[in-house]
Design an enzyme around this catalytic site. Sequence first.
Site, PDB file in Angstrom:
ATOM      1  N   HIS A  86      38.135  39.300   1.891  1.00  0.00           N
ATOM      2  CA  HIS A  86      37.069  39.048   2.867  1.00  0.00           C
ATOM      3  C   HIS A  86      36.468  37.652   2.666  1.00  0.00           C
ATOM      4  O   HIS A  86      36.408  36.843   3.593  1.00  0.00           O
ATOM      5  CB  HIS A  86      35.999  40.135   2.703  1.00  0.00           C
ATOM      6  N   GLU A  87      36.053  37.375   1.449  1.00  0.00           N
ATOM      7  CA  GLU A  87      35.416  36.084   1.184  1.00  0.00           C
ATOM      8  C   GLU A  87      36.430  34.943   1.316  1.00  0.00           C
ATOM      9  O   GLU A  87      36.077  33.832   1.709  1.00  0.00           O
ATOM     10  CB  GLU A  87      34.738  36.075  -0.191  1.00  0.00           C
ATOM     11  N   HIS A 106      36.425  33.889   4.894  1.00  0.00           N
ATOM     12  CA  HIS A 106      35.307  32.967   5.173  1.00  0.00           C
ATOM     13  C   HIS A 106      35.656  31.552   4.681  1.00  0.00           C
ATOM     14  O   HIS A 106      35.404  30.554   5.355  1.00  0.00           O
ATOM     15  CB  HIS A 106      34.045  33.427   4.439  1.00  0.00           C
ATOM     16  N   GLU A 157      32.520  35.889  10.523  1.00  0.00           N
ATOM     17  CA  GLU A 157      32.879  37.255  10.117  1.00  0.00           C
ATOM     18  C   GLU A 157      34.200  37.679  10.745  1.00  0.00           C
ATOM     19  O   GLU A 157      34.934  38.472  10.163  1.00  0.00           O
ATOM     20  CB  GLU A 157      31.731  38.198  10.505  1.00  0.00           C
TER      21      GLU A 157
END
Length: 510
Positions: free
Chosen positions: A268-269, A272, A298
């Site tokens: 997820h990160e 980003h 997101e």
Amino acid sequence: MKSQDQAKWDELMARWQEIYDLDGVSALLNWDQSTYMPSGGGAVRARQSALIGRLAHERRTDPAIGRLLDELDAAGVGREAESVEAAMLRQLRRSYEHSTRIPAAFAAEFVEHLSNSYSVWAEARPRNDFAAVRPYLHKTLAMSRQLAEFFPGHAHPADPLIDEVDQGMTVAKIQPLFEALRRALAVWVAALAQKPAVDSHFLQRHYPKAQQQAFGEQVATAFGYDFTRGRQDETHHPFMTKFGPGDARITTRFYENDLVNALFSTMHETGHALYEMGIDEAYASSVLDTGTSAGVHESQSRLWENLVGRSRPFWEHSYPALQAVFPEQLADVDLDSFYRAINRVQPSLIRVDADEVTYNLHVIVRFGLELDLLEGKLSVEELPEAWHARYQENLGVHASDDRDGVMQDVHWFSGPIGGSFQGYTLGNIMASQFYAAAVAAQPQIEAEIAQGSFGTLHGWLRENLYRHGARYTPDELLLRVTGSELTIQPYLAYLQRKYSQLYGTLPALP
Ligand code: ZN
């Protein structure tokens, strides 16, 4: 550009670069506070953050910026709407007008208050001590309302707070979209509750941290994360942060009794960070050197975490590698069982651990609570009970305490109330739109993912989305990349396809 205009342009860029660097310092202080700072550092750190915040605010609101913007406008610089100059001037104008509405003393007080609030929350949450954070939350709510008041003419007090992070979005636009999504998800969650439970107990065996970390970093590297321009550290509440064009960091947390928590948070990160690392070098340290909105950001974290990381093609390639890292723990688990386990749908209490089907219900609950708090329909005193009631109503679960209830997420304890949650669901919606566009343009993407290769997908996203940074507004970008406006249909189609394959046909939507 004429030479006197060029001089003004250069001065404006130089001024912005100082603001950009102060913001980077501020991010560095926050990163340290959330990773390595001892608790004793809290009070002075709040003061330091306030100081840097004040200096940045003073520079942002320097009348010289307004004057330079006006003069460049008058000289016709940026008159070509499609030019980079026009985009830079538009974003600088937006920042200037936004910041000049907020008095410096208010901005400094809010930053200091939120830093203190975060420190109190971090200590109070493990003790389940809502009483400790309540006075901070009171002040945060009062200041959030006050912040909205600096932007007269809004239809809802949340609107200016939403627009700050998701430009162009309003409560009036979001609510019908979220309500349609909530209704669809409620039908599927109810249907899935009738299906036999999926076994996932093997995910809770003992998985030593060092191996988890090494595997996660391998996946991040394969996705395209550049460890010479970033690093990964540990924190309570994972996040990505950027200090400058060459330093976009990710954080995670490890549980040795959970194989996938840290792994999916790393993916997820990483998503980003790929966005931030992919911005055109020509925009480095400029007003365009940032993702264009919380929702688009997101969309990239969720795209890599879910559409790639929780997909069957990804694990066709990666599962044997994971089994090689944990041969004893996964000896009796085949690919299908693993794939089903990591996609198990189960209404639960914790948003960040939620599956893809129930996840948005967590967000929609919080978004609704934010609106009610701002409208004065709900008080801070009533908030813990309202939280439990809405979880019961929407997810059929009830937390036994406030730690996993109202104190669960860091957002209301480190930022304004309003604007902090809608981006997660907007991101899920847009992730499906962007991904569908990528696969339509490059149909080999899914076959490549099944080979452990992500270059085509990453390259397409970088070319069509990442490199633009904040050059386009979220609406413009979405239209440009997908040819469509914001719509939940591709997202619903994705969920229906994936979860019908996993669980048997899901009911058609009314
Ligand atoms: Zn995120």
